[in-house]
Every structure is written in C-alpha cells, then in structure tokens.
Motif scaffolding. Structure first.
Motif, short mmCIF file in Angstrom:
data_model
loop_
_atom_site.label_atom_id
_atom_site.label_comp_id
_atom_site.label_asym_id
_atom_site.label_seq_id
_atom_site.Cartn_x
_atom_site.Cartn_y
_atom_site.Cartn_z
N GLY A 62 0.82 -1.24 -0.07
CA GLY A 62 -0.01 -0.02 0.19
C GLY A 62 0.89 1.19 -0.13
O GLY A 62 1.87 1.39 0.32
N TYR A 63 0.37 2.40 -0.61
CA TYR A 63 0.95 3.66 -0.63
C TYR A 63 1.60 4.13 0.72
O TYR A 63 2.64 4.44 1.01
CB TYR A 63 0.14 4.82 -1.33
CG TYR A 63 0.70 5.95 -1.36
CD1 TYR A 63 1.61 6.07 -2.48
CD2 TYR A 63 0.47 7.16 -0.63
CE1 TYR A 63 2.23 7.45 -2.63
CE2 TYR A 63 0.97 8.21 -0.75
CZ TYR A 63 1.88 8.44 -2.01
OH TYR A 63 2.27 9.80 -2.09
N ALA A 105 -5.30 -0.44 11.25
CA ALA A 105 -4.06 0.59 11.35
C ALA A 105 -3.22 0.15 10.70
O ALA A 105 -2.29 1.14 10.12
CB ALA A 105 -3.59 0.60 12.91
N GLU A 106 -2.88 -0.71 9.86
CA GLU A 106 -1.65 -1.16 8.96
C GLU A 106 -2.36 -1.29 7.43
O GLU A 106 -1.60 -1.51 6.78
CB GLU A 106 -1.16 -2.46 9.40
CG GLU A 106 -1.80 -3.77 9.54
CD GLU A 106 -0.74 -4.78 9.61
OE1 GLU A 106 0.36 -5.07 8.97
OE2 GLU A 106 -1.04 -5.78 10.56
N TYR A 107 -3.64 -1.01 7.25
CA TYR A 107 -4.35 -1.20 5.98
C TYR A 107 -3.90 -2.30 5.41
O TYR A 107 -3.56 -2.55 4.21
CB TYR A 107 -3.64 -0.01 5.12
CG TYR A 107 -3.74 1.33 5.64
CD1 TYR A 107 -4.77 2.37 5.37
CD2 TYR A 107 -2.94 2.04 6.57
CE1 TYR A 107 -4.97 3.57 5.97
CE2 TYR A 107 -3.01 3.07 7.03
CZ TYR A 107 -4.15 4.07 6.68
OH TYR A 107 -4.29 5.19 7.33
N ARG A 108 -4.10 -3.40 5.94
CA ARG A 108 -3.81 -4.65 5.44
C ARG A 108 -4.80 -5.78 5.90
O ARG A 108 -5.32 -6.00 6.95
CB ARG A 108 -2.43 -5.10 5.92
CG ARG A 108 -1.65 -6.39 5.53
CD ARG A 108 -0.18 -6.28 5.48
NE ARG A 108 0.33 -5.32 4.20
CZ ARG A 108 0.69 -6.00 3.14
NH1 ARG A 108 0.24 -7.18 2.78
NH2 ARG A 108 1.01 -4.99 2.34
N ASN A 117 -0.95 -24.18 5.72
CA ASN A 117 0.07 -23.79 6.51
C ASN A 117 0.63 -22.40 6.04
O ASN A 117 1.90 -22.30 6.22
CB ASN A 117 1.18 -25.10 6.50
CG ASN A 117 2.13 -24.71 7.91
OD1 ASN A 117 1.65 -24.27 8.91
ND2 ASN A 117 3.32 -24.89 7.63
N THR A 118 -0.11 -21.84 5.53
CA THR A 118 0.43 -20.27 4.91
C THR A 118 -0.84 -19.34 5.31
O THR A 118 -1.64 -19.61 5.73
CB THR A 118 0.43 -20.50 3.49
OG1 THR A 118 -0.77 -20.70 2.90
CG2 THR A 118 1.53 -21.78 2.83
N VAL A 119 -0.02 -18.12 4.99
CA VAL A 119 -0.85 -16.93 5.31
C VAL A 119 -0.70 -16.06 3.92
O VAL A 119 0.49 -16.06 3.48
CB VAL A 119 -0.73 -16.25 6.45
CG1 VAL A 119 0.67 -15.65 6.59
CG2 VAL A 119 -1.69 -14.95 6.68
N ARG A 120 -1.72 -15.72 3.24
CA ARG A 120 -1.86 -14.56 2.38
C ARG A 120 -2.14 -13.24 3.05
O ARG A 120 -2.89 -13.08 3.60
CB ARG A 120 -2.88 -15.10 1.04
CG ARG A 120 -2.32 -16.20 0.46
CD ARG A 120 -3.31 -16.35 -0.41
NE ARG A 120 -2.89 -17.87 -1.33
CZ ARG A 120 -2.43 -17.79 -2.54
NH1 ARG A 120 -2.24 -16.71 -3.08
NH2 ARG A 120 -2.06 -19.16 -3.16
N THR A 121 -1.38 -12.13 2.49
CA THR A 121 -1.66 -10.97 3.01
C THR A 121 -1.72 -9.86 1.75
O THR A 121 -0.74 -9.88 0.80
CB THR A 121 -0.53 -10.51 3.97
OG1 THR A 121 -1.06 -9.18 4.58
CG2 THR A 121 0.87 -10.50 3.46
N TYR A 122 -2.56 -8.74 1.76
CA TYR A 122 -2.92 -7.99 0.92
C TYR A 122 -3.08 -6.46 1.49
O TYR A 122 -3.64 -6.49 2.46
CB TYR A 122 -4.12 -8.33 0.26
CG TYR A 122 -4.18 -9.61 -0.38
CD1 TYR A 122 -3.76 -10.09 -1.89
CD2 TYR A 122 -4.85 -10.78 0.65
CE1 TYR A 122 -4.13 -11.34 -2.25
CE2 TYR A 122 -4.83 -12.16 -0.10
CZ TYR A 122 -4.52 -12.54 -1.34
OH TYR A 122 -4.60 -13.80 -1.75
N PRO A 123 -2.53 -5.42 0.82
CA PRO A 123 -2.79 -4.03 1.36
C PRO A 123 -4.38 -3.86 0.89
O PRO A 123 -4.99 -4.20 0.05
CB PRO A 123 -1.82 -3.37 0.29
CG PRO A 123 -1.85 -4.13 -0.87
CD PRO A 123 -1.81 -5.80 -0.43
N LEU A 124 -4.69 -2.72 1.75
CA LEU A 124 -6.08 -2.58 1.66
C LEU A 124 -6.35 -0.78 1.47
O LEU A 124 -5.41 -0.17 1.98
CB LEU A 124 -7.04 -2.93 2.93
CG LEU A 124 -7.26 -4.42 2.99
CD1 LEU A 124 -8.04 -4.48 4.27
CD2 LEU A 124 -8.10 -4.91 1.58
#
Length: 315
Positions: A62-63, A105-108, A117-124
């Motif tokens: 994210g920006y 607070a982290e836009y995520r 056994n994984t996590v995917r993470t994305y900006p919002l």
C-alpha cells in the motif's frame, strides 16, 4: 540492555535485505508454534520512472506503508538508484489464525486458508475520516463477479454537493468503483471489493468499504468461500515472538487527535502489551528502543526485548 536503533539499523536488524524482482500477492509460510513473524524485508534500487504508487502496485504494497518504511524519500520522484525498502515482513495480528483478519491501522488483510500452513496478505484501502471502517467480527455472506454499484443516497448527496451527479446504478466495467469482484460482509453496507482507482490502495479513501487491487481481489475470490469468518481489528501496535526475541511493529494510530506525545504513545504500547496475556508479565523490555519505534511508526518489526519469567521492567 539492547542498543537504541537508527532508521537504517532498524531495517537491517529485521531480516536479510536483498534485491528482489517483481512480485504479486504475498503468500508466506506460517511460523512454528509460539512464533509470530512472517516474511522478509526487501530492498530495491529505484529507476528514474518509479513512484511509490507504482511500486506498491508492482510489489503488492500500500501507498502509506511505502511512505512509512522510507522516511525522507520523495514518493513521486525517488531518483534513480535510491534504495527503497519494501516492508514485506509482518508480525501476524493477535488472535486466532483463521479466516480473514483485517487490521485497519496497517491497511492490510490477512487470509489463513483452512487446513493450510500459509498466510496470504494484501494491502487495503479503508474508510476515510467521517466514513470510518468498523471494528467488528463478521463473515463473508456472498461473492459477486462483475458487480454493479448502486450508490447510497448519502454518497450521491456528497457527490452532488461537489457538482458531480452520480447515476442511480453504475454498470459493471472499467468505470465501476467496485472493480471486477466484491465480497459481501455480514455488516450491512460493507464490502471487500476491487477498485478502478489503484492509487487509493493503502490509504484512507473509501466510504468505509475495503478496497483491493483488482488482481488481488480476483485471486482471493477463488480462495475464500462464503461463510469465511472476518475479524476486523484496529491495532497500531503489534507484538510478536521470533527466535526467542520480542518484537514490536508500530503504525500511526488512525484516530489520533493532533500530534500525540511520546508519553501517550508509550502508555498505549504498555496497554497493548498488557492485553497480550501470553506476554504480559513475562518479558523484559528496552523502553528506549520502544520510544524509537513508536516515534518512527515505520511499520517494520523491531526487536525490543526478550521473554523471561520476570515482570515487565522499565515501565
């Protein structure tokens, strides 16, 4: 006593820093039981034509998190050869690692595939001031491809006041602000959706919904079933254990009025640590380092102490 950290040493202390090529969504292996940190910090050399908005889109960031991780660097003209930190190391949000977890607070957004056994993470992109996104527990109740958009009366009135008349219904297509896909939440009026404005990802620009890059929401659409739980938090200070060390990740609080003092932020960190029942009373903390981290608010996990069997020291 741990040494105090500078901006450079903070970055270098987190992980091996390396040059990386273009990336899409971040899929990371979960850490072992009792550990909380995923990913690695990366650096790249800026090209003449690079901007933070473009780099965020390229590396799925994210920006504002790009701004925070690179203090003093011009977001629109970083200059060729400038070293750019990609903040791709994260302390996982507190609580169960299941379904979707959003930390305002982290836009995520974090997604834990069931049985994986994984996590995917994305900006919002999240709700701007006056249209704040809620803190709540809910779930995905519907998935819709190529959605139309029916602007609420409040949004139409806001646009009309600026001389912009919105149609009653915006059809699917490149001009639709919902992008190519939407998840309907169990909170009336709130969605997770794509966007026709990629530069708003990672900022406070929406009317309360959660905006994603279009390629991200399309990827998520094939992974997340209806009924998936969604937990929405607002945690500017996250704590985590990695390799026998205690880390703190600090983000700018969303609802801060004016410019909070270091003492106020310090108190907020103490309260956040106390609320972590698994850590409170079992760590030794270097509060000088904590002050550096909360003043920097760069979103990077930084070592602040060690777990032990004594009460938290230095308060």
């Amino acid at each position: 006593m741990l040494p105090r950290v500078t901006a450079l040493s903070r970055c270098l202390s987190l992980a091996a820093v390396f040059v990386a090529g273009p990336a899409s969504a971040l899929e990371l292996p979960l850490p072992p039981p009792g550990e909380d940190i995923v990913g690695q910090v990366q650096t790249i050399k800026a090209r003449y034509e690079d901007t933070f908005a473009d780099l965020g889109n390229q590396y799925d960031l994210g920006y504002l998190e790009m701004i925070a991780a690179n203090p003093g660097v011009d977001a629109w003209l970083p200059k060729a050869g400038t070293e750019i930190v990609l903040p791709t190391r994260f302390i996982l949000p507190p609580g169960p690692r299941e379904g979707i977890v959003i930390n305002l607070a982290e836009y995520r957004l974090y997604y834990y595939p069931k049985g994986g056994n994984t996590v995917r993470t994305y900006p919002l992109g999240i709700g701007r001031e006056g249209w704040g996104s809620p803190v709540a527990n809910t779930k995905i109740i519907a998935k819709i491809t190529n959605p139309t958009w029916t602007p609420p009366a409040s949004v139409r009135a806001e646009h009309a006041a600026d001389g912009d008349t919105l149609p009653a219904v915006v059809p699917a297509g490149p001009d639709n602000p919902l992008g190519p896909f939407k998840f309907v939440l169990g909170l009336p009026g709130y969605l997770i959706h794509g966007s026709n404005m990629k530069f708003g990802i990672g900022t406070r620009t929406s009317h309360g919904c959660f905006r994603m890059y279009n390629n991200d929401v399309l990827e998520l659409s094939g992974l997340v079933p209806v009924g998936t739980p969604v937990r929405i938090l607002d945690e500017p200070y996250k704590f985590g254990i990695s390799g026998g060390k205690l880390y703190l990740e600090a983000h700018t609080p969303l609802d801060a009025k004016g410019d909070p003092s270091t003492e106020d932020k310090h108190a907020a960190v103490i309260n956040a640590l106390i609320n972590r029942k698994d850590l409170s009373g079992h760590v030794t903390v270097n509060w000088d380092t904590v002050r550096d981290v909360i003043n920097g608010e760069d979103g990077l996990p930084v070592e602040i102490g060690t777990p032990d069997d004594t009460l938290v020291s230095g308060q």
